[in-house]
Design an enzyme around this catalytic site. Structure first.
Site, short mmCIF file in Angstrom:
data_model
loop_
_atom_site.label_atom_id
_atom_site.label_comp_id
_atom_site.label_asym_id
_atom_site.label_seq_id
_atom_site.Cartn_x
_atom_site.Cartn_y
_atom_site.Cartn_z
N HIS A 78 38.65 40.49 41.87
CA HIS A 78 37.24 40.32 42.23
C HIS A 78 36.77 38.89 42.05
CE1 HIS A 78 35.98 40.16 38.00
NE2 HIS A 78 36.57 41.31 37.78
N CYS B 289 40.68 42.84 34.68
CA CYS B 289 40.78 42.54 36.12
C CYS B 289 41.32 41.13 36.35
CB CYS B 289 39.40 42.66 36.76
SG CYS B 289 38.74 44.34 36.74
#
Length: 176
Positions: free
Chosen positions: A131, A151
């Site tokens: 992301h 992430c």
């Protein structure tokens, strides 16, 4: 208390200056190459190098700097450990409404991760994405250190490019 605030402000200015010198982290402000078009087949993440490489037809066509989970050493074992998982995954979902300027989900946990966690009596975690930056930063800066919950974070410009070229099903290899 004012001294602490002043020190924090100075630290942010220094970090901002470091980020401005890093062209890979700010491609929106300092474009250095033409955007990629067409689909890619593979993304390789090298955690120790903090690097994401995009492959097309077996050839590396782009490299980007990344940030990882807040405790990046080792493979993800459980929810909340701050580690980014290692292994072979696929992009299995896309989130245009992400709180982190678009996101591409990877298929973690795999069945073996779930089985290990179940045997240990804990959650393996989930919701692992590639992301962009937090939306509240609105493309102004890119956080230059490991800050996610597990992430893989990239600049917003990099995320926009990945969004265009990495379809659902793209192979993602995450190496130590």
């Amino acid at each position: 208390m004012k001294l602490v605030g002043l020190l924090v402000a100075i630290a942010l200015v220094v970090l901002g200056g470091l980020m401005l010198r890093d062209r890979d982290f700010l491609p929106v402000l300092a474009p250095s190459r033409a955007p990629l078009d067409g689909e890619i087949e593979r993304i390789v993440v090298e955690k120790s190098a903090r690097r994401l490489t995009v492959f097309r037809e077996g050839e590396a066509v782009r490299r980007h700097r990344i940030a990882l989970g807040f405790a990046p050493e080792g493979d993800k074992a459980r929810e909340g450990d701050g580690k980014t998982p290692e292994g072979l995954f696929r992009i299995d979902r896309r989130n245009p409404g992400s709180a982190f300027h678009l996101s591409l989900g990877i298929d973690y946990p795999r069945p073996e991760d779930v089985a290990r966690a179940r045997a240990g009596g804990y959650s393996p975690g989930g919701d692992i994405f590639i992301h962009g930056q937090p939306n509240r930063l609105k493309g102004i800066v890119t956080i230059p250190y490991d800050w996610t919950a597990g992430c893989i974070a990239v600049s917003d410009a990099t995320m926009e490019e990945l969004w265009r070229i990495a379809p659902t099903g793209t192979l993602v290899e995450i190496r130590p």
